[in-house]
Design a protein around this motif. Structure first.
Motif, PDB file in Angstrom:
ATOM      1  N   UNK A 290      -3.634  -0.706  -0.420  1.00 10.21           N
ATOM      2  CA  UNK A 290      -4.143   0.102   0.697  1.00 10.21           C
ATOM      3  C   UNK A 290      -3.320  -0.106   1.957  1.00 10.21           C
ATOM      4  N   UNK A 291      -2.872  -1.325   2.199  1.00 10.89           N
ATOM      5  CA  UNK A 291      -2.045  -1.591   3.377  1.00 10.89           C
ATOM      6  C   UNK A 291      -0.672  -0.940   3.229  1.00 10.89           C
ATOM      7  N   UNK A 292      -0.138  -0.927   2.022  1.00  6.43           N
ATOM      8  CA  UNK A 292       1.141  -0.248   1.794  1.00  6.43           C
ATOM      9  C   UNK A 292       1.007   1.243   2.074  1.00  6.43           C
ATOM     10  N   UNK A 293      -0.102   1.834   1.630  1.00  2.00           N
ATOM     11  CA  UNK A 293      -0.335   3.259   1.893  1.00  2.00           C
ATOM     12  C   UNK A 293      -0.463   3.521   3.388  1.00  2.00           C
ATOM     13  N   UNK A 294      -1.156   2.626   4.087  1.00  2.00           N
ATOM     14  CA  UNK A 294      -1.338   2.804   5.533  1.00  2.00           C
ATOM     15  C   UNK A 294      -0.005   2.729   6.273  1.00  2.00           C
ATOM     16  N   UNK A 295       0.974   2.048   5.682  1.00  2.00           N
ATOM     17  CA  UNK A 295       2.299   1.983   6.270  1.00  2.00           C
ATOM     18  C   UNK A 295       3.142   3.209   5.928  1.00  2.00           C
ATOM     19  N   UNK A 296       2.956   3.752   4.731  1.00  2.00           N
ATOM     20  CA  UNK A 296       3.809   4.843   4.247  1.00  2.00           C
ATOM     21  C   UNK A 296       3.320   6.219   4.684  1.00  2.00           C
ATOM     22  N   UNK A 297       2.010   6.399   4.674  1.00  2.00           N
ATOM     23  CA  UNK A 297       1.438   7.729   4.870  1.00  2.00           C
ATOM     24  C   UNK A 297       1.716   8.325   6.250  1.00  2.00           C
ATOM     25  N   UNK A 298       1.688   7.545   7.338  1.00  2.00           N
ATOM     26  CA  UNK A 298       1.956   8.178   8.643  1.00  2.00           C
ATOM     27  C   UNK A 298       3.293   8.911   8.702  1.00  2.00           C
ATOM     28  N   UNK A 319       9.871  24.291   4.968  1.00  2.00           N
ATOM     29  CA  UNK A 319       8.914  24.376   3.855  1.00  2.00           C
ATOM     30  C   UNK A 319       9.316  23.429   2.733  1.00  2.00           C
ATOM     31  N   UNK A 320      10.611  23.308   2.492  1.00  2.00           N
ATOM     32  CA  UNK A 320      11.096  22.435   1.437  1.00  2.00           C
ATOM     33  C   UNK A 320      10.775  20.967   1.734  1.00  2.00           C
ATOM     34  N   UNK A 321      10.848  20.593   3.015  1.00  2.00           N
ATOM     35  CA  UNK A 321      10.466  19.232   3.400  1.00  2.00           C
ATOM     36  C   UNK A 321       8.992  18.995   3.097  1.00  2.00           C
ATOM     37  N   UNK A 322       8.164  19.961   3.446  1.00  2.00           N
ATOM     38  CA  UNK A 322       6.728  19.839   3.181  1.00  2.00           C
ATOM     39  C   UNK A 322       6.457  19.630   1.700  1.00  2.00           C
ATOM     40  N   UNK A 323       7.134  20.417   0.866  1.00  2.00           N
ATOM     41  CA  UNK A 323       6.936  20.305  -0.579  1.00  2.00           C
ATOM     42  C   UNK A 323       7.287  18.918  -1.097  1.00  2.00           C
ATOM     43  N   UNK A 324       8.366  18.353  -0.570  1.00  2.00           N
ATOM     44  CA  UNK A 324       8.804  17.042  -1.034  1.00  2.00           C
ATOM     45  C   UNK A 324       7.855  15.933  -0.588  1.00  2.00           C
ATOM     46  N   UNK A 325       7.284  16.065   0.602  1.00  2.00           N
ATOM     47  CA  UNK A 325       6.440  15.011   1.150  1.00  2.00           C
ATOM     48  C   UNK A 325       5.006  15.066   0.623  1.00  2.00           C
ATOM     49  N   UNK A 326       4.525  16.259   0.324  1.00  2.00           N
ATOM     50  CA  UNK A 326       3.111  16.438   0.007  1.00  2.00           C
ATOM     51  C   UNK A 326       2.634  15.609  -1.190  1.00  2.00           C
ATOM     52  N   UNK A 327       3.294  15.682  -2.345  1.00  2.00           N
ATOM     53  CA  UNK A 327       2.799  14.877  -3.473  1.00  2.00           C
ATOM     54  C   UNK A 327       2.774  13.390  -3.173  1.00  2.00           C
ATOM     55  N   UNK A 328       3.795  12.892  -2.465  1.00  2.00           N
ATOM     56  CA  UNK A 328       3.834  11.477  -2.132  1.00  2.00           C
ATOM     57  C   UNK A 328       2.660  11.087  -1.247  1.00  2.00           C
ATOM     58  N   UNK A 329       2.292  11.958  -0.327  1.00  2.00           N
ATOM     59  CA  UNK A 329       1.145  11.720   0.547  1.00  2.00           C
ATOM     60  C   UNK A 329      -0.142  11.628  -0.263  1.00  2.00           C
ATOM     61  N   UNK A 330      -0.358  12.599  -1.125  1.00  2.00           N
ATOM     62  CA  UNK A 330      -1.605  12.645  -1.894  1.00  2.00           C
ATOM     63  C   UNK A 330      -1.675  11.486  -2.880  1.00  2.00           C
ATOM     64  N   UNK A 331      -0.568  11.179  -3.532  1.00  2.00           N
ATOM     65  CA  UNK A 331      -0.565  10.071  -4.495  1.00  2.00           C
ATOM     66  C   UNK A 331      -0.808   8.733  -3.805  1.00  2.00           C
ATOM     67  N   UNK A 332      -0.224   8.527  -2.628  1.00  2.00           N
ATOM     68  CA  UNK A 332      -0.467   7.284  -1.899  1.00  2.00           C
ATOM     69  C   UNK A 332      -1.923   7.178  -1.466  1.00  2.00           C
ATOM     70  N   UNK A 333      -2.503   8.297  -1.066  1.00  2.00           N
ATOM     71  CA  UNK A 333      -3.909   8.289  -0.653  1.00  2.00           C
ATOM     72  C   UNK A 333      -4.810   7.899  -1.815  1.00  2.00           C
ATOM     73  N   UNK A 334      -4.548   8.481  -2.974  1.00  2.00           N
ATOM     74  CA  UNK A 334      -5.395   8.112  -4.117  1.00  2.00           C
ATOM     75  C   UNK A 334      -5.166   6.667  -4.532  1.00  2.00           C
ATOM     76  N   UNK A 335      -3.926   6.203  -4.453  1.00  2.00           N
ATOM     77  CA  UNK A 335      -3.677   4.802  -4.749  1.00  2.00           C
ATOM     78  C   UNK A 335      -4.483   3.891  -3.856  1.00  2.00           C
ATOM     79  N   UNK A 336      -4.568   4.243  -2.573  1.00  2.00           N
ATOM     80  CA  UNK A 336      -5.300   3.439  -1.605  1.00  2.00           C
ATOM     81  C   UNK A 336      -6.795   3.437  -1.896  1.00  2.00           C
TER      82      UNK A 336
END
Length: 397
Positions: A290-298, A319-336
């Motif tokens: 959870x702490x790793x996610x709190x560091x990465x997600x912002x 738009x391409x930047x958004x596409x690349x970042x979005x899955x990583x954001x959601x996956x980190x959130x669920x990991x947390x």
């Protein structure tokens, strides 16, 4: 994609939601829904729609090849549509020209991202409900259990562990409710055509969109959101807030579980948290995730916000930047949230150690300070606040 360095910071289920095969499958669901809707409006023959729908099966496509070809094309949708047309044409040559009519790559990709995100959000919501329920139980169980409050990393006064739990619980409940609202608003079909007007479908555009949205279980947007990213990014921002609140919970648990404090401990069954060298250690791995996610997600959220400043009706690069970042954001959130659900459900609480730590500090204080700030009634005062705050949260049982 290799997850060797961040796979343990998310979950297999979240990884699967955004896997290449799942995403291509979601794009094909879009194409099948498009063909069905256009046939219903008389824009393409029903025979062509039937051929397209039968061909929209992910097992018929070489997904790794499509991913490789997406680089030169600038979008995964380009090689997919070409392959889909070729496959449709093998069985029904006349249907080839009726495939992917009146829409663009962004329509396909945005809608597919909504579909796979919906699956991932269900995972997040399920685990978040687990955290909320266990913190609610802990708050009531330990409502009047005295412990040492700490401010600026130093001992302060008396509170209760139940009140501590409410402090963790309240922002998660608020996030839970905002997430529900924002996800409902963001789960929309994307269908705009070349410049967002659906002009290629004439007067039938709105009806096609409604048919597709119903087929895919999504909302029908009032207009194309090709360049209107506010609701989508708002959902991403809420995921950022959630991981921040989970990070706060994780930080407190990690501090309280230090050997010198030892007021709580994460579960240590099986090999969880075991050190490979220091066999007496039990590392708080849930808090670590959870702490790793709190560091990465912002940084992910910041990238989404920055990507909003695109050019005109369709942007170049944003738009391409958004596409690349979005899955990583959601996956980190669920990991947390998944990690903290496991940590909280097995959390070991030691009221005796809490009292011992409190008493140790109390002994060092002058008598007047002991009377003012270490009186037993302060724990009961905290207990009264616990029930009042829980009642205000109005959490459904």
């Amino acid at each position: 994609m290799s997850f060797i360095f961040d796979g343990f910071l998310t979950t297999p289920e979240a990884q699967d939601a955004f896997a290449d095969r799942q995403f291509v499958g979601a794009m094909l669901r879009f194409e099948a829904a498009l063909a069905s809707a256009q046939a219903a409006q008389g824009l393409i023959p029903q025979s062509s729609a039937d051929s397209i729908i039968r061909t929209c099966k992910v097992e018929l496509f070489d997904v790794p090849k499509l991913v490789r070809e997406s680089g030169p094309a600038g979008s995964i949708a380009v090689p997919l549509v070409k392959s889909l047309k070729d496959a449709v044409g093998l069985f029904n040559p006349a249907a080839r020209e009726h495939t992917h009519v009146g829409c663009i790559a962004q329509d396909v990709v945005d809608t597919a991202m909504v579909l796979v995100t919906r699956q991932a959000l269900m995972l997040i919501e399920t685990d978040l409900a687990r955290v909320v329920q266990v913190l609610l139980v802990l708050a009531r169980r330990y409502a009047s259990t005295p412990m040492l409050a700490r401010t600026l990393m130093q001992p302060a006064s008396v509170m209760s562990f139940g009140l501590k739990c409410v402090g963790w619980l309240a922002p998660l409940v608020r996030s839970q409710r905002r997430l529900l609202t924002l996800s409902q608003q963001a789960m929309k079909l994307q269908l705009g055509g070349a410049v967002g007007t659906l002009a290629e479908m004439g007067v039938h555009g709105r009806a096609v969109a409604q048919h597709m949205a119903q087929d895919l279980g999504l909302l029908t947007p009032e207009s194309s959101w090709q360049s209107q990213r506010d609701e989508w990014v708002a959902l991403g921002c809420e995921l950022g807030l959630l991981t921040g609140s989970l990070g706060k919970l994780a930080r407190d648990i990690a501090l309280m579980s230090q050997f010198e404090v030892a007021e709580v401990a994460e579960p240590d069954h099986l090999e969880r948290g075991r050190s490979s060298t220091l066999l007496h250690k039990r590392n708080p791995v849930g808090s670590m995730v959870a702490l790793a996610a709190a560091q990465r997600v912002p940084q992910r959220v910041a990238a989404l916000l920055q990507s909003m400043a695109g050019e005109h009706e369709r942007s170049l690069g944003h738009w391409q930047v958004e596409l690349a970042e979005w899955p990583q954001l959601v996956m980190a959130t669920h990991g947390s949230v998944h990690a903290m659900a496991q940590a909280c459900e097995g959390l070991r609480v030691d009221p005796d150690r809490m009292y011992a730590n409190l008493a140790a500090v109390q002994k060092t204080m002058p008598s007047d300070i002991q009377t003012a700030w270490f009186s037993a009634h302060l724990a009961q005062h905290a207990a009264d606040q616990v029930e009042r705050q829980i009642s205000a949260l109005d959490i459904p049982l």
